[in-house]
Design an enzyme around this catalytic site. Structure first.
Site, PDB file in Angstrom:
ATOM      1  CB  CYS A  47       9.349  68.099   5.652  1.00  0.00           C
ATOM      2  SG  CYS A  47       9.663  66.386   5.752  1.00  0.00           S
ATOM      3  CG  HIS A  97      11.255  68.882   2.029  1.00  0.00           C
ATOM      4  ND1 HIS A  97      11.771  68.191   2.357  1.00  0.00           N
ATOM      5  CD2 HIS A  97       9.463  67.842   2.564  1.00  0.00           C
ATOM      6  CE1 HIS A  97      11.798  66.938   3.482  1.00  0.00           C
ATOM      7  NE2 HIS A  97      10.823  67.077   3.371  1.00  0.00           N
ATOM      8  CG  ASN A 108      11.957  63.283   2.824  1.00  0.00           C
ATOM      9  OD1 ASN A 108      13.183  63.823   3.648  1.00  0.00           O
ATOM     10  ND2 ASN A 108      10.765  63.189   3.324  1.00  0.00           N
TER      11      ASN A 108
HETATM   12  O1  UT7 Z   1       8.687  64.802   3.738  1.00  0.00           O
HETATM   13  C1  UT7 Z   1       7.324  65.166   4.749  1.00  0.00           C
HETATM   14  C2  UT7 Z   1       6.021  65.130   3.802  1.00  0.00           C
HETATM   15  N1  UT7 Z   1       6.199  63.741   3.381  1.00  0.00           N
HETATM   16  C3  UT7 Z   1       5.240  63.346   2.583  1.00  0.00           C
HETATM   17  O2  UT7 Z   1       5.210  64.344   1.265  1.00  0.00           O
HETATM   18  C4  UT7 Z   1       5.576  62.478   1.668  1.00  0.00           C
HETATM   19  C5  UT7 Z   1       4.326  62.261   0.588  1.00  0.00           C
HETATM   20  N2  UT7 Z   1       3.455  60.913   0.168  1.00  0.00           N
HETATM   21  C6  UT7 Z   1       3.790  60.148  -0.947  1.00  0.00           C
HETATM   22  O3  UT7 Z   1       5.217  59.901  -0.809  1.00  0.00           O
HETATM   23  C7  UT7 Z   1       3.287  58.735  -1.405  1.00  0.00           C
HETATM   24  O4  UT7 Z   1       1.559  58.719  -0.600  1.00  0.00           O
HETATM   25  C8  UT7 Z   1       3.789  57.946  -0.757  1.00  0.00           C
HETATM   26  C9  UT7 Z   1       5.079  57.419  -1.468  1.00  0.00           C
HETATM   27  C10 UT7 Z   1       4.626  57.731   0.573  1.00  0.00           C
HETATM   28  C11 UT7 Z   1       2.906  56.002  -1.191  1.00  0.00           C
HETATM   29  O5  UT7 Z   1       2.706  56.071  -2.122  1.00  0.00           O
HETATM   30  P1  UT7 Z   1       0.922  56.486  -2.824  1.00  0.00           P
HETATM   31  O6  UT7 Z   1       0.950  56.330  -4.386  1.00  0.00           O
HETATM   32  O7  UT7 Z   1       0.214  56.890  -2.221  1.00  0.00           O
HETATM   33  O8  UT7 Z   1       1.039  54.874  -1.750  1.00  0.00           O
HETATM   34  P2  UT7 Z   1      -0.045  54.102  -0.977  1.00  0.00           P
HETATM   35  O9  UT7 Z   1      -0.153  54.853   0.403  1.00  0.00           O
HETATM   36  O10 UT7 Z   1      -1.341  54.618  -1.642  1.00  0.00           O
HETATM   37  O11 UT7 Z   1       0.167  52.462  -0.997  1.00  0.00           O
HETATM   38  C12 UT7 Z   1      -0.606  51.819  -2.221  1.00  0.00           C
HETATM   39  C13 UT7 Z   1      -0.099  50.583  -1.687  1.00  0.00           C
HETATM   40  C14 UT7 Z   1      -0.835  49.658  -0.841  1.00  0.00           C
HETATM   41  O12 UT7 Z   1      -0.966  48.628  -1.303  1.00  0.00           O
HETATM   42  P3  UT7 Z   1      -2.055  48.132  -1.470  1.00  0.00           P
HETATM   43  O13 UT7 Z   1      -3.546  48.798  -0.097  1.00  0.00           O
HETATM   44  O14 UT7 Z   1      -3.400  49.120  -2.257  1.00  0.00           O
HETATM   45  O15 UT7 Z   1      -2.317  46.679  -1.749  1.00  0.00           O
HETATM   46  C15 UT7 Z   1       0.354  49.564   0.065  1.00  0.00           C
HETATM   47  O16 UT7 Z   1       0.218  48.635   1.140  1.00  0.00           O
HETATM   48  O17 UT7 Z   1       1.033  50.393  -1.946  1.00  0.00           O
HETATM   49  C16 UT7 Z   1       1.723  49.234  -1.188  1.00  0.00           C
HETATM   50  N3  UT7 Z   1       2.887  50.056  -0.913  1.00  0.00           N
HETATM   51  C17 UT7 Z   1       3.696  49.660  -0.686  1.00  0.00           C
HETATM   52  N4  UT7 Z   1       4.936  48.578  -2.003  1.00  0.00           N
HETATM   53  C18 UT7 Z   1       5.758  48.348  -2.296  1.00  0.00           C
HETATM   54  C19 UT7 Z   1       3.115  50.839   0.740  1.00  0.00           C
HETATM   55  N5  UT7 Z   1       4.335  51.073   0.588  1.00  0.00           N
HETATM   56  C20 UT7 Z   1       4.803  49.518  -0.250  1.00  0.00           C
HETATM   57  C21 UT7 Z   1       6.524  49.156  -0.577  1.00  0.00           C
HETATM   58  N6  UT7 Z   1       6.532  48.500  -1.801  1.00  0.00           N
HETATM   59  N7  UT7 Z   1       7.484  50.162   0.126  1.00  0.00           N
END
Ligand code: UT7
Length: 334
Positions: A115, A261, A291
């Site tokens: 990235c 980014h 992204n």
């Molecule tokens: O460009 C490179 C750098 N990358 C980044 O900067 C990414 C940074 N991180 C993020 O953008 C966020 O952490 C994400 C968008 C990837 C995830 O958001 P989050 O609020 O951190 O969600 P999480 O990973 O804590 O997941 C919350 C819940 C989980 O379920 P449980 O364990 O609470 O039951 C996941 O399994 O959301 C679930 N989940 C989804 N649900 C529906 C994860 N992905 C999805 C999905 N749809 N696509």
């Protein structure tokens, strides 16, 4: 000392639009979840069978950049190509672009900083220009993510975020104190496996492993500890921005447009709020493209130029954070 002036830019994204609703038909996700957590509404996918690759995306963006600069491939002295999704494990995409453009046998450097790839690529090109080694450099960021994502519920935490696309700029040496004013790059390899594709490589295996059961989804698909990455991103983005401003003797008040980014709209909004920037001083297009990793900043930059958001005299700050971890920023005076 010479300065690097941006004399052209262009971008290309595939025609095929994949909406959040499209994704929710093939995995357990929803438009509401994706928009709330990331701001993404749709992205572009080349897919696996289009007959096109990262090479084609980069070429199309490069041709547009050359066109906008009124230059020919034969005017280029050097190519820098940033991607995490190259056509081959090796050689890199720089040489493929040299061939496709029909350039002379100029050097072609590949940057693998994910990235932050475009920031690393631009900073490297700027350094070559400042030393006087090259005069006209093509810098490309391109990604074909859709060929390597886990499009099942298992991969939803990563695959809903990424999209395909490419952007390019042309840097040219000039004597005015305009153009790139300062750059910085940072890294923290202790977090390498928090956002990575682990296979193939000398740690998790190479040729032999293709024939046995070592190839698991965990190592062939991207892995991301999203929350951990998010927490580091907001800190490092600000660190890189503060440093690039300080090094140039500027403050955020001088910046007309911040191009972060496009990792997550929530990250961009966090940065916007931290610096108290109005909406017209931050450029976001993640809503349309997701992204696109190394492609994200040059695509956003080319769109911002096209939309008339950057004018002569403006100061533009670009900043990125991602896998590595790596981060960095570039400050450009137009
Ligand atoms: O460009 C490179 C750098 N990358 C980044 O900067 C990414 C940074 N991180 C993020 O953008 C966020 O952490 C994400 C968008 C990837 C995830 O958001 P989050 O609020 O951190 O969600 P999480 O990973 O804590 O997941 C919350 C819940 C989980 O379920 P449980 O364990 O609470 O039951 C996941 O399994 O959301 C679930 N989940 C989804 N649900 C529906 C994860 N992905 C999805 C999905 N749809 N696509």
């Amino acid at each position: 000392m010479k300065h690097s002036k941006v004399v052209g830019q262009g971008y290309y994204v595939p025609d095929s639009v994949v909406t959040n609703d499209d994704l929710s038909k093939i995995m357990d996700t929803s438009d509401a979840w994706i928009q709330e957590r990331t701001g993404i509404q749709e992205r572009r996918h080349l897919g696996r069978h289009s007959g096109q690759t990262t090479r084609d995306l980069g070429y199309k963006a490069a041709m547009k950049a050359l066109g906008s600069a009124n230059l020919k491939p034969s005017d280029l002295d050097f190519i820098v190509f940033a991607t995490l999704s190259p056509d081959y494990f090796f050689p890199g995409n720089g040489v493929l672009l040299q061939q496709d453009l029909g350039c002379d046998t100029i050097g072609a450097l590949d940057v693998r900083n994910q990235c932050s790839g475009f920031i690393y690529a631009l900073s490297t090109a700027d350094a070559f220009i400042k030393t006087g080694m090259y005069k006209t450099i093509l810098v490309v960021g391109a990604e074909h993510h859709s060929v390597g994502l886990d499009m099942t519920t298992r991969g939803r935490g990563v695959s809903v975020i990424f999209g395909d696309g490419a952007g390019a700029v042309i840097l040219q040496a000039n004597d005015q104190s305009k153009g790139i004013l300062s750059c910085n790059m940072g890294s923290q390899g202790e977090h390498a496996e928090e956002l990575a594709v682990l296979f193939p490589g000398s740690k998790y295996g190479w040729a032999d492993e293709y024939n046995d059961a070592h190839i698991t989804p965990e190592i062939i698909y991207p892995v991301m500890n999203g929350t951990f990455v998010f927490k580091h991103a907001v800190v490092r983005f600000a660190e890189a921005i503060d440093k690039v401003l300080l090094d140039a003797g500027k403050t955020m008040d001088d910046v007309s447009l911040l191009i972060p980014h496009q990792a997550n709209l929530r990250i961009s909004q966090f940065i916007q709020k931290k610096y108290g920037l109005s909406d017209d001083r931050v450029f976001n297009n993640i809503q349309k493209y997701g992204n696109t990793t190394a492609g994200s900043i040059p695509i956003a930059f080319a769109e911002a130029m096209e939309a008339g958001r950057i004018k002569e005299g403006d100061l533009v700050c670009m900043a990125a954070f991602g896998s590595g971890f790596t981060w960095g920023a570039v400050l450009i005076q137009f």
